[in-house]
Write a protein that holds these residues in place. Structure first.
Motif, PDB file in Angstrom:
ATOM      1  N   ALA A   1       1.180   3.969  -3.120  1.00  0.00           N
ATOM      2  CA  ALA A   1       0.886   5.274  -2.881  1.00  0.00           C
ATOM      3  C   ALA A   1       2.033   6.421  -3.059  1.00  0.00           C
ATOM      4  CB  ALA A   1       0.341   5.354  -1.341  1.00  0.00           C
TER       5      ALA A   1
ATOM      6  N   ARG B   1      -5.109   1.254  -3.385  1.00  0.00           N
ATOM      7  CA  ARG B   1      -6.462   1.271  -3.035  1.00  0.00           C
ATOM      8  C   ARG B   1      -6.854  -0.232  -2.985  1.00  0.00           C
ATOM      9  NH1 ARG B   1      -9.043   5.304  -0.976  1.00  0.00           N
ATOM     10  NH2 ARG B   1      -8.606   7.312  -1.577  1.00  0.00           N
TER      11      ARG B   1
ATOM     12  N   ALA C   1      -5.030  -1.898  -0.055  1.00  0.00           N
ATOM     13  CA  ALA C   1      -5.945  -1.391   0.801  1.00  0.00           C
ATOM     14  C   ALA C   1      -6.741  -2.305   1.323  1.00  0.00           C
ATOM     15  CB  ALA C   1      -5.804  -0.043   0.976  1.00  0.00           C
ATOM     16  N   ALA C   2      -7.808  -2.659   0.443  1.00  0.00           N
ATOM     17  CA  ALA C   2      -9.060  -3.312   0.714  1.00  0.00           C
ATOM     18  C   ALA C   2      -8.464  -4.799   0.935  1.00  0.00           C
ATOM     19  CB  ALA C   2      -9.511  -3.390  -0.613  1.00  0.00           C
TER      20      ALA C   2
ATOM     21  N   ARG D   1      -4.532   7.922   3.283  1.00  0.00           N
ATOM     22  CA  ARG D   1      -4.984   8.826   1.971  1.00  0.00           C
ATOM     23  C   ARG D   1      -4.883   7.396   1.120  1.00  0.00           C
ATOM     24  NH1 ARG D   1      -0.720  12.656   2.691  1.00  0.00           N
ATOM     25  NH2 ARG D   1       0.565  11.642   1.226  1.00  0.00           N
ATOM     26  N   ALA D   2      -4.296   6.409   1.378  1.00  0.00           N
ATOM     27  CA  ALA D   2      -4.733   5.148   0.380  1.00  0.00           C
ATOM     28  C   ALA D   2      -5.988   4.390   0.763  1.00  0.00           C
ATOM     29  CB  ALA D   2      -3.475   4.321   0.360  1.00  0.00           C
ATOM     30  N   GLY D   3      -6.513   4.678   1.646  1.00  0.00           N
ATOM     31  CA  GLY D   3      -7.955   4.179   2.211  1.00  0.00           C
ATOM     32  C   GLY D   3      -7.955   3.190   3.219  1.00  0.00           C
TER      33      GLY D   3
ATOM     34  N   VAL E   1       0.751  -1.194  -0.038  1.00  0.00           N
ATOM     35  CA  VAL E   1       0.033   0.043   0.056  1.00  0.00           C
ATOM     36  C   VAL E   1       0.821   1.234  -0.060  1.00  0.00           C
ATOM     37  CG1 VAL E   1      -1.643   1.386   1.490  1.00  0.00           C
ATOM     38  CG2 VAL E   1      -2.045  -0.879   1.041  1.00  0.00           C
TER      39      VAL E   1
ATOM     40  N   THR F   1      -2.211   5.175  -7.375  1.00  0.00           N
ATOM     41  CA  THR F   1      -3.073   5.115  -6.358  1.00  0.00           C
ATOM     42  C   THR F   1      -4.133   3.973  -6.369  1.00  0.00           C
ATOM     43  OG1 THR F   1      -3.084   7.823  -6.425  1.00  0.00           O
ATOM     44  CG2 THR F   1      -4.802   6.830  -5.385  1.00  0.00           C
TER      45      THR F   1
END
Length: 268
Positions: free
Chosen positions: A215, A224, A227-228, A263-265, A211, A220
């Motif tokens: 990022a 994300r 990140a999920a 910011r990456a989620g 991540v 991006t």
């Protein structure tokens, strides 16, 4: 069944109880996976090893690692209590064997998680001095250096560990990727992390580092996606908690990493 210099050092500072040695070895393999479930299993195996041989330093050392890993990954009810328990177990190990290199590496990592970077580096260097050909102690010092603003030295140290131990455990690759990222070598960082990710799909450490890599390199959408995956693996993940145990020696670097993940989620 051996790992070269690593195994030789382990036996010198080990046990004559074969069953305890085998059980602790099984715990060590699980410990390296760095997953919540396997950390629990490793703790039980190390506990068994301490019962089989109460004077086995490596078993107490491994037991300490399970508590420290809980603290690092936020898997315990109280991070502070887990660090304290790890520190107590390390003292037991040092009482049994004051010259064990891996114990000083572990103690250095405890100091790192506690935010004492100077002492963490000193202890890591002591471990390397006691075992110049020990791959694990070199790799742990490299990990410490990534939080001390010494990325290039960290890269040199983890690459040395990989040369010493060609069949290295997965977490070496995580340290390498992290050191590359902090040095601004994003392409190399991503390659280092992704090449072994299929072998450890549930590794939270690899995912979080990816991540950050994506990022920071401006990818991006990929950040994300990773990140999920982190949230899937660890629904209660907190970017703040992740970046504070351990923190960087430079508080501003800790804050930058937190903002990068947020910011990456990833949840704050």
């Amino acid at each position: 069944m051996t790992e070269g210099e690593q195994e030789r050092v382990s036996l010198v500072h080990g046990t004559s109880n074969l069953e305890a040695w085998v059980v602790a070895g099984q715990g060590r393999l699980l410990l390296r996976h760095l997953t919540r479930e396997d950390n629990v299993k490793a703790r039980e195996l190390y506990r068994q090893a301490t019962e089989l041989d109460p004077d086995y330093p490596g078993a107490w050392d491994g037991l300490a690692w399970t508590h420290l890993i809980d603290a690092r990954f936020g898997w315990s009810v109280s991070r502070e209590a887990s660090v304290l328990r790890a520190a107590e177990l390390v003292q037991k190990t040092l009482t049994l064997d004051p010259g064990r290199p891996r114990t000083y590496a572990l103690l250095g990592t405890i100091r790192l998680v506690s935010g004492d970077h100077a002492e963490a580096v000193t202890l890591g260097e002591k471990a390397v001095a006691l075992s110049p050909n020990g791959a694990d102690v070199a790799a742990l010092l490299a990990y410490t250096l990534t939080y001390n603003g010494e990325e290039e030295r960290a890269i040199a140290m983890i690459e040395k560990a990989m040369r010493l131990r060609p069949s290295y455990p997965l977490w070496y690759r995580w340290v390498l990727g992290r050191a590359y990222r902090l040095a601004g070598r994003y392409r190399e960082a991503i390659a280092a992390l992704k090449v072994r990710l299929p072998d450890s799909p549930d590794s939270l450490s690899f995912r979080v580092e990816l991540v950050a890599c994506y990022a920071e390199s401006g990818q991006t959408a990929k950040a994300r996606i990773e990140a999920a995956e982190v949230i899937r693996l660890e629904p209660g993940f907190s970017a703040r908690a992740w970046t504070q145990a351990p923190p960087h020696a430079d508080a501003a670097a800790t804050e930058r990493e937190f903002e990068l993940l947020r910011r990456a989620g990833l949840p704050a």
